[in-house]
Design an enzyme around this catalytic site. Structure first.
Site, mmCIF file in Angstrom:
data_model
loop_
_atom_site.group_PDB
_atom_site.id
_atom_site.type_symbol
_atom_site.label_atom_id
_atom_site.label_comp_id
_atom_site.label_asym_id
_atom_site.label_seq_id
_atom_site.Cartn_x
_atom_site.Cartn_y
_atom_site.Cartn_z
ATOM 1 N N HIS A 150 -3.474 5.974 4.178
ATOM 2 C CA HIS A 150 -4.138 4.862 3.649
ATOM 3 C C HIS A 150 -3.412 3.250 3.949
ATOM 4 C CE1 HIS A 150 -6.032 1.886 0.507
ATOM 5 N NE2 HIS A 150 -7.181 2.759 0.735
ATOM 6 N N ASP A 199 0.671 2.548 18.717
ATOM 7 C CA ASP A 199 -0.129 1.402 18.756
ATOM 8 C C ASP A 199 0.786 -0.007 18.320
ATOM 9 O OD1 ASP A 199 -2.137 2.922 19.532
ATOM 10 O OD2 ASP A 199 -3.606 2.548 17.903
ATOM 11 N N SER A 205 -11.222 -1.192 0.374
ATOM 12 C CA SER A 205 -9.865 -1.065 0.746
ATOM 13 C C SER A 205 -9.911 -1.423 2.476
ATOM 14 C CB SER A 205 -9.256 0.272 0.788
ATOM 15 O OG SER A 205 -8.833 0.587 -0.332
ATOM 16 N N ASN A 263 -14.035 0.571 -5.898
ATOM 17 C CA ASN A 263 -15.256 1.412 -5.310
ATOM 18 C C ASN A 263 -16.086 2.247 -6.255
ATOM 19 O OD1 ASN A 263 -14.082 0.501 -2.716
ATOM 20 N ND2 ASN A 263 -12.841 2.558 -2.614
ATOM 21 N N ASP A 265 0.981 -1.160 0.076
ATOM 22 C CA ASP A 265 -0.220 -0.103 0.003
ATOM 23 C C ASP A 265 0.912 1.361 0.004
ATOM 24 O OD1 ASP A 265 -2.363 1.914 0.820
ATOM 25 O OD2 ASP A 265 -3.458 -0.042 0.773
ATOM 26 N N ALA A 285 -7.749 -7.248 -8.806
ATOM 27 C CA ALA A 285 -8.736 -8.262 -8.129
ATOM 28 C C ALA A 285 -9.476 -9.199 -9.131
ATOM 29 C CB ALA A 285 -9.734 -7.421 -7.339
#
Length: 396
Positions: free
Chosen positions: A171, A148, A346, A270, A139, A285
């Site tokens: 992203h 985190d 995504s 999308n 990505d 995909a």
């Protein structure tokens, strides 16, 4: 030569070589078109790669080359004849998949401990953690200093010239968070990572502006295979027109990855505007050997933007939570905090990739077995399979 219709291209070309004799393919490119390509199998320097006409990804048997129109003609003729050159395709430009926000789609469940996405896929009640499984996210990179992920095993590599792996877009960090982030955020917010003990491999194949090319993706896939990653998550792609053939080169790269135990999972896209228009599954995909992921909302309804199965070329194989998804973010991006809610296929894709890592840990499944277990254990939904495939992915 296969030319993607209606898509943006880079001016370079992908060449599929016979996987039984990649070296012969390299010699044939030089013989018929005068193209000299450096191989990733060699210990070539960055300068040597830059001086060559292209690069051969040895693990995949794919070359990416710069070529004149005459050279392309010669390569295409060679591909049409018996020999080690199989397919020639124009290289596409790809982008991070993003969808516009919908103010009416706020989560209607208690997220004080875990996000609705974790709850929807059952990750919060699974005994599996992804420990020992290598999961690659290709990505925009990763916010390396994100609190985190302190103490986590994160391997990084940038495939974007002039940019480090650090994610100035956000992203990629969001996708890594959903797939393998924490179950307890440092900020005290809800846990949001599916495979929270998986070994993270963050490959930067999209720039800080969110765009890249086929060659960057292929380089990332080869890197993931070479590092023994069981799962590759790709929330990226390019829109296609209905009826556009899938990339034969990416299909072969995916089957070769599967043969080495690496499952590639990619966002369907999308471009839909439901209920009026359903767009076809995008590139890459839409390849048969790449697991294509659509998106559902908190009510388990298909997301308005989620691409679907509209012809015989590509199909949605499974769906994941993809609306109002809370995850990690790049704090340096326009003053946004360490977390953000966004939506898109995504966001659904890393949920599926995380569940794949859980199944890989629990059952030792790899490749086609891992795909089969994902499909067989998905929760069936009262929606057309053309939109949701096998259903909503479920943790083991």
């Amino acid at each position: 030569m296969s030319q993607p219709a209606g898509t943006e291209t880079t001016g370079r070309y992908l060449v599929l070589l016979d996987d039984k004799s990649v070296a012969a393919g390299a010699r044939e490119m030089n013989r018929v078109a005068g193209i000299r390509a450096a191989s990733t199998a060699d210990s070539a320097t960055r300068a040597e790669f830059a001086a060559a006409d292209g690069v051969i990804f040895q693990e995949l048997g794919v070359a990416v080359v710069s070529a004149t129109p005459d050279q392309v003609t010669q390569l295409t003729r060679a591909a049409d004849a018996p020999g080690p050159i199989a397919v020639v395709e124009a290289e596409r430009v790809v982008h991070a998949y993003t969808a516009p926000p919908d103010a009416d789609e706020a989560a209607a469940v208690d997220e004080s401990v875990f996000t609705w996405g974790l709850q929807a896929v059952g990750a919060n009640i699974s005994s599996a953690t992804g420990k020992g499984v290598r999961l690659a996210v290709l990505d925009t990179g990763f916010t390396v200093a994100h609190p985190d992920f302190a103490g986590r095993s994160v391997m990084t590599q940038s495939f974007i010239d002039g940019e480090t792996v650090d994610d100035a877009h956000g992203h990629g960090t969001h996708c890594i968070g959903s797939s393998a982030g924490p179950r307890k955020a440092a900020s005290g917010g809800p846990g949001y990572g599916v495979a929270h003990e998986a070994e993270i491999y963050a490959g930067k194949v999209l720039s800080n502006r969110g765009s890249g090319s086929d060659s960057g993706i292929l380089a990332g896939i080869e890197w993931a295979i070479a590092n023994g990653c069981a799962v590759v998550s790709m929330s990226l792609g390019a829109a296609v027109r209905p009826g556009t053939p899938h990339s034969q080169i990416f299909e072969q790269a995916a089957t070769r990855a599967m043969a080495k135990g690496t499952l590639i999972i990619a966002a369907a896209g999308n471009e839909s505007s439901r209920p009026g228009r359903v767009a076809p599954v995008g590139h890459p995909a839409n390849c048969p050997s790449i697991l294509s992921v659509g998106a559902v909302d908190v009510n388990r309804a298909i997301a308005f933007f989620s691409c679907g199965t509209v012809d015989t070329v590509g199909q949605v194989d499974i769906v994941g939570p993809g609306v109002d998804v809370y995850s990690s973010w790049n704090s340096e991006n326009s003053g946004i905090g360490l977390h953000k809610r966004i939506q898109g296929t995504s966001m659904a894709t890393p949920h599926v990739a995380g569940v794949a890592a859980l199944i890989a840990e629990k059952h030792g499944a790899r490749g086609w077995e891992l795909w089969a277990r994902l499909a067989q254990t998905a929760r069936r939904l009262p929606l057309p399979s053309t939109d949701v495939g096998a259903g909503l992915v479920q943790a083991p």
